[in-house]
Scaffold this motif. Structure first.
Motif, mmCIF file in Angstrom:
data_model
loop_
_atom_site.group_PDB
_atom_site.id
_atom_site.type_symbol
_atom_site.label_atom_id
_atom_site.label_comp_id
_atom_site.label_asym_id
_atom_site.label_seq_id
_atom_site.Cartn_x
_atom_site.Cartn_y
_atom_site.Cartn_z
ATOM 1 N N THR A 285 -112.449 -55.999 19.017
ATOM 2 C CA THR A 285 -113.747 -56.040 18.329
ATOM 3 C C THR A 285 -114.862 -56.557 19.244
ATOM 4 O OG1 THR A 285 -112.694 -56.315 16.200
ATOM 5 C CG2 THR A 285 -114.920 -57.213 16.407
ATOM 6 N N GLU A 286 -114.573 -57.636 19.974
ATOM 7 C CA GLU A 286 -115.634 -58.255 20.793
ATOM 8 C C GLU A 286 -116.219 -57.260 21.797
ATOM 9 O OE1 GLU A 286 -112.732 -59.528 20.088
ATOM 10 O OE2 GLU A 286 -112.760 -61.709 19.942
ATOM 11 N N VAL A 287 -115.330 -56.479 22.416
ATOM 12 C CA VAL A 287 -115.785 -55.550 23.465
ATOM 13 C C VAL A 287 -116.735 -54.515 22.855
ATOM 14 C CG1 VAL A 287 -114.991 -53.827 25.133
ATOM 15 C CG2 VAL A 287 -113.669 -55.933 24.785
ATOM 16 N N SER B 233 -96.938 -49.253 25.343
ATOM 17 C CA SER B 233 -97.035 -47.791 25.413
ATOM 18 C C SER B 233 -96.325 -47.229 24.177
ATOM 19 C CB SER B 233 -96.370 -47.278 26.696
ATOM 20 O OG SER B 233 -97.044 -47.752 27.827
ATOM 21 N N SER B 234 -97.106 -46.952 23.135
ATOM 22 C CA SER B 234 -96.527 -46.591 21.831
ATOM 23 C C SER B 234 -95.736 -45.285 21.906
ATOM 24 C CB SER B 234 -97.623 -46.448 20.780
ATOM 25 O OG SER B 234 -98.376 -47.634 20.704
ATOM 26 N N ASN B 235 -94.615 -45.269 21.211
ATOM 27 C CA ASN B 235 -93.755 -44.084 21.022
ATOM 28 C C ASN B 235 -93.038 -43.616 22.280
ATOM 29 O OD1 ASN B 235 -94.708 -44.062 18.403
ATOM 30 N ND2 ASN B 235 -96.378 -42.684 18.902
ATOM 31 N N THR C 130 -96.841 -40.070 25.033
ATOM 32 C CA THR C 130 -97.242 -41.481 25.105
ATOM 33 C C THR C 130 -98.442 -41.624 26.026
ATOM 34 O OG1 THR C 130 -95.164 -42.536 24.560
ATOM 35 C CG2 THR C 130 -96.490 -43.656 26.185
ATOM 36 N N PHE C 131 -99.324 -42.551 25.661
ATOM 37 C CA PHE C 131 -100.456 -42.887 26.527
ATOM 38 C C PHE C 131 -100.168 -44.268 27.098
ATOM 39 C CE2 PHE C 131 -104.928 -44.343 27.154
ATOM 40 C CZ PHE C 131 -105.260 -43.395 28.095
ATOM 41 N N SER C 132 -100.017 -44.364 28.409
ATOM 42 C CA SER C 132 -99.519 -45.585 29.040
ATOM 43 C C SER C 132 -100.619 -46.194 29.905
ATOM 44 C CB SER C 132 -98.292 -45.205 29.888
ATOM 45 O OG SER C 132 -97.514 -46.313 30.203
ATOM 46 N N MET C 133 -101.416 -47.063 29.297
ATOM 47 C CA MET C 133 -102.593 -47.597 29.984
ATOM 48 C C MET C 133 -102.546 -49.126 30.097
ATOM 49 S SD MET C 133 -106.567 -47.341 28.749
ATOM 50 C CE MET C 133 -106.349 -48.498 27.407
ATOM 51 N N THR C 134 -102.312 -49.809 28.977
ATOM 52 C CA THR C 134 -102.374 -51.270 28.943
ATOM 53 C C THR C 134 -101.269 -51.878 29.805
ATOM 54 O OG1 THR C 134 -103.200 -51.049 26.698
ATOM 55 C CG2 THR C 134 -102.445 -53.231 27.339
ATOM 56 N N GLU C 135 -101.579 -53.017 30.444
ATOM 57 C CA GLU C 135 -100.585 -53.692 31.295
ATOM 58 C C GLU C 135 -100.288 -55.074 30.745
ATOM 59 O OE1 GLU C 135 -101.755 -53.388 35.409
ATOM 60 O OE2 GLU C 135 -101.944 -51.205 35.251
HETATM 61 C C1 LIG Z 1 -100.902 -50.998 17.326
HETATM 62 C C2 LIG Z 1 -101.282 -50.889 18.769
HETATM 63 C C3 LIG Z 1 -100.962 -49.747 19.479
HETATM 64 C C4 LIG Z 1 -101.289 -49.652 20.826
HETATM 65 N N1 LIG Z 1 -100.910 -48.537 21.529
HETATM 66 C C5 LIG Z 1 -101.176 -48.463 22.843
HETATM 67 C C6 LIG Z 1 -100.756 -47.321 23.587
HETATM 68 O O1 LIG Z 1 -100.173 -46.384 23.046
HETATM 69 N N2 LIG Z 1 -100.986 -47.304 24.925
HETATM 70 C C7 LIG Z 1 -101.626 -48.320 25.556
HETATM 71 O O2 LIG Z 1 -101.828 -48.228 26.764
HETATM 72 N N3 LIG Z 1 -102.043 -49.410 24.881
HETATM 73 C C8 LIG Z 1 -101.824 -49.511 23.554
HETATM 74 N N4 LIG Z 1 -102.209 -50.618 22.837
HETATM 75 C C9 LIG Z 1 -102.798 -51.732 23.556
HETATM 76 C C10 LIG Z 1 -104.300 -51.840 23.359
HETATM 77 O O3 LIG Z 1 -104.961 -50.834 24.052
HETATM 78 C C11 LIG Z 1 -104.661 -53.239 23.834
HETATM 79 O O4 LIG Z 1 -104.043 -54.168 22.959
HETATM 80 C C12 LIG Z 1 -106.159 -53.491 23.863
HETATM 81 O O5 LIG Z 1 -106.796 -52.735 24.862
HETATM 82 C C13 LIG Z 1 -106.430 -54.982 24.120
HETATM 83 O O6 LIG Z 1 -105.761 -55.438 25.246
HETATM 84 P P1 LIG Z 1 -104.820 -56.738 25.191
HETATM 85 O O7 LIG Z 1 -103.876 -56.597 24.073
HETATM 86 O O8 LIG Z 1 -104.285 -56.957 26.539
HETATM 87 O O9 LIG Z 1 -105.807 -57.895 24.796
HETATM 88 P P2 LIG Z 1 -106.737 -58.702 25.785
HETATM 89 O O10 LIG Z 1 -107.494 -57.767 26.660
HETATM 90 O O11 LIG Z 1 -105.949 -59.771 26.428
HETATM 91 O O12 LIG Z 1 -107.723 -59.342 24.743
HETATM 92 C C14 LIG Z 1 -107.258 -60.386 23.893
HETATM 93 C C15 LIG Z 1 -108.422 -60.992 23.159
HETATM 94 O O13 LIG Z 1 -109.349 -61.544 24.089
HETATM 95 C C16 LIG Z 1 -110.658 -61.409 23.622
HETATM 96 N N5 LIG Z 1 -111.428 -60.572 24.539
HETATM 97 C C17 LIG Z 1 -110.983 -59.580 25.335
HETATM 98 N N6 LIG Z 1 -112.005 -59.028 26.020
HETATM 99 C C18 LIG Z 1 -113.117 -59.702 25.652
HETATM 100 C C19 LIG Z 1 -114.510 -59.603 26.005
HETATM 101 N N7 LIG Z 1 -114.953 -58.682 26.894
HETATM 102 N N8 LIG Z 1 -115.380 -60.466 25.404
HETATM 103 C C20 LIG Z 1 -114.953 -61.397 24.505
HETATM 104 N N9 LIG Z 1 -113.653 -61.516 24.137
HETATM 105 C C21 LIG Z 1 -112.758 -60.678 24.706
HETATM 106 C C22 LIG Z 1 -110.558 -60.741 22.244
HETATM 107 O O14 LIG Z 1 -110.482 -61.728 21.249
HETATM 108 C C23 LIG Z 1 -109.245 -59.992 22.363
HETATM 109 O O15 LIG Z 1 -108.683 -59.653 21.105
HETATM 110 C C24 LIG Z 1 -101.945 -50.725 21.483
HETATM 111 C C25 LIG Z 1 -102.278 -51.878 20.747
HETATM 112 C C26 LIG Z 1 -101.968 -51.961 19.413
HETATM 113 C C27 LIG Z 1 -102.315 -53.219 18.670
#
Ligand SMILES: Cc1cc2nc3c(=O)[nH]c(=O)nc-3n(C[C@H](O)[C@H](O)[C@H](O)COP(=O)(O)OP(=O)(O)OC[C@H]3O[C@@H](n4cnc5c(N)ncnc54)[C@H](O)[C@@H]3O)c2cc1C
Length: 434
Positions: free
Chosen positions: A383-385, A169-171, A134-139
């Protein structure tokens, strides 16, 4: 640029195509949940999986994304593009061929940054397909911007103590170890605050609060873990790539993952288009086949054009990675990431629509495809990033206009043209100017 496939490699692709459709796709139907390919405890699925993986190995096609030193073929990205288009048809195929994310990315960073001990303990069984990770990055409060992360790791003696929460954190429910991104130096420059730590899943203090389900899954099949790390202790050498290197390690991991997702998405789009074509020549309305109606022809033509554009962008990017200096394709990888979600969403939506009520049901793969598109627009960065990064890269190469008007200002250019050819235009005898 040359996207030609030699005869010997084409034979391999032909074998893969037959094998995935006939032998692998049945697993998608028997074990259809997102997490099924990662569930190492499912003995029935594993009993079917192992012989298929063995056939892949016998054909020399196991984990082809890896360099020869790690047991791969060292195929360039262009060859991988053609292969991944085939694998993209099936949810199980990447696992059967040893190329399933996120294990591929985790294996890559272990290979690039891991110590000898980390490689022996985690990388080898991962490459052998014996464990998953698992890759555990997002909070919970931050995803797209690592500067907002708060999960921390602090040193106590010869240990790191990890404290905080991670989200999606998938899987994690199947994983033998987690790679956790944590703040190790809050005062450092933004890109040096974070480090990666390799944490065995059984370490005390790890609690999976909930396994969140994707929108195409029932709640019981959720695989995206919300995790609490409560004073989780790992030895000092659990760090991957050194303190403060977390951002660099994450970047190394995500580039390959993004382009391979895009390659597989080409395969999914192809599948949706094939289904549209079959439907269009199978069903009648108003005395004609669907395909004889111009609205339907428009849906098909738009899908084919967008898919061809997207596929060529992916192939060009793959070619650039193979042939240009390291990093030269970065902007193009971002373009593939953005285009992937848009093209997939548009083609899947049209295919769902053309199948009428059937398209909106669970009786075809189209519903899953349609729900997968928004995930592609968010996972690995929204996409935006990526659009911002693409635009910034282009803007870096742009020069300001020399004066108040743009270089393409027609009156200014016309004056220059008149001056350039004045000797002819002002001559009394234009055939033999002065
Ligand atoms: C199917 C799936 C699997 C995943 N697996 C993993 C995993 O294994 N491990 C892990 O750590 N993470 C995982 N993630 C999380 C993923 O990395 C995050 O969802 C992603 O980085 C976006 O973060 P967030 O969901 O907090 O959205 P946010 O950062 O809150 O962003 C939400 C929305 O805000 C807008 N936004 C954000 N930033 C900007 C900007 N700079 N400019 C303009 N608009 C912006 C966009 O519309 C964006 O969609 C997974 C996500 C999905 C959908």
């Amino acid at each position: 640029m040359d996207f030609k496939v030699d005869a010997e490699f084409q034979e391999r692709l032909d074998w893969m195509n037959r094998f995935v459709r006939e032998e692998v796709e049945p697993l998608d139907l028997l074990f259809p949940t997102d997490g099924a390919p990662y569930d190492v405890e499912n003995t029935k699925a594993r009993a079917l999986l192992r012989p298929l993986q063995q056939q892949v190995k016998e054909h020399g096609l196991w984990a082809c994304h890896l360099s020869p030193s790690l047991g791969g073929k060292g195929y360039g990205q262009l060859k991988l593009a053609f292969m991944n288009e085939i694998l993209g048809r099936s949810h199980w195929a990447p696992t059967v061929f040893g190329t399933a994310a996120p294990d591929t990315g985790n294996a890559e960073i272990l290979a690039m940054f891991g110590t000898t001990e980390q490689k022996a303990r985690y990388l080898q069984p991962l490459l052998d397909g014996k464990i998953v990770s698992t890759f555990s990055m997002t909070e919970p409060q931050a995803g797209a911007d690592p500067k907002e992360f708060t999960c921390s790791a602090s040193r106590e003696g010869d240990q790191w103590i990890i404290d905080g929460e991670k989200w999606y954190s998938s899987n994690a429910r199947y994983a033998a170890f987690f790679i956790v991104m944590a703040v190790t130096d809050p005062q450092a420059a933004p890109h040096e605050r974070l480090s990666m730590l390799v944490v065995p899943a059984e370490t005390p203090g790890i609690t999976v609060l909930r396994n969140v389900a994707g929108m195409n899954e029932t709640e019981e099949h959720g695989i995206h873990a919300h995790i609490r790390y409560d004073r989780v202790r790992v030895p000092a050498d659990a760090i991957l790539g050194g303190p403060g290197q977390g951002f660099k390690v994450a970047q190394a991991r995500l580039g390959g993952g993004r382009i391979h997702h895009a390659m597989r998405t080409v395969g999914q789009c192809n599948r949706a288009l094939e289904m549209m074509l079959e439907r269009a020549v199978s069903r009648r309305t108003q005395g004609r086949l669907l395909g004889d109606h111009q609205f339907v022809q428009g849906l098909i033509a738009d899908s084919a054009i967008e898919l061809e554009q997207f596929r060529l962008l992916v192939l060009k990017t793959a070619w650039m990675i193979d042939n240009e200096p390291h990093g030269a394709a970065r902007t193009h990888i971002g373009m593939c990431k953005v285009a992937m979600a848009k093209v997939y969403q548009d083609i899947a939506r049209r295919a769902v629509h053309l199948h009428g009520a059937l398209g909106t049901s669970r009786d075809t793969p189209l519903g899953t495809m349609y729900m997968g598109a928004p995930m592609l627009a968010v996972a690995d960065g929204p996409t935006e990033v990526h659009k911002v990064q693409i635009a910034k890269a282009l803007l870096r190469g742009a020069k300001p206009a020399p004066g108040p008007f743009p270089t393409e200002h027609i009156p200014t250019k016309r004056a220059a043209a008149l001056s350039r050819y004045a000797h002819v235009l002002n001559s009394p005898d234009p055939e033999s100017p002065l």
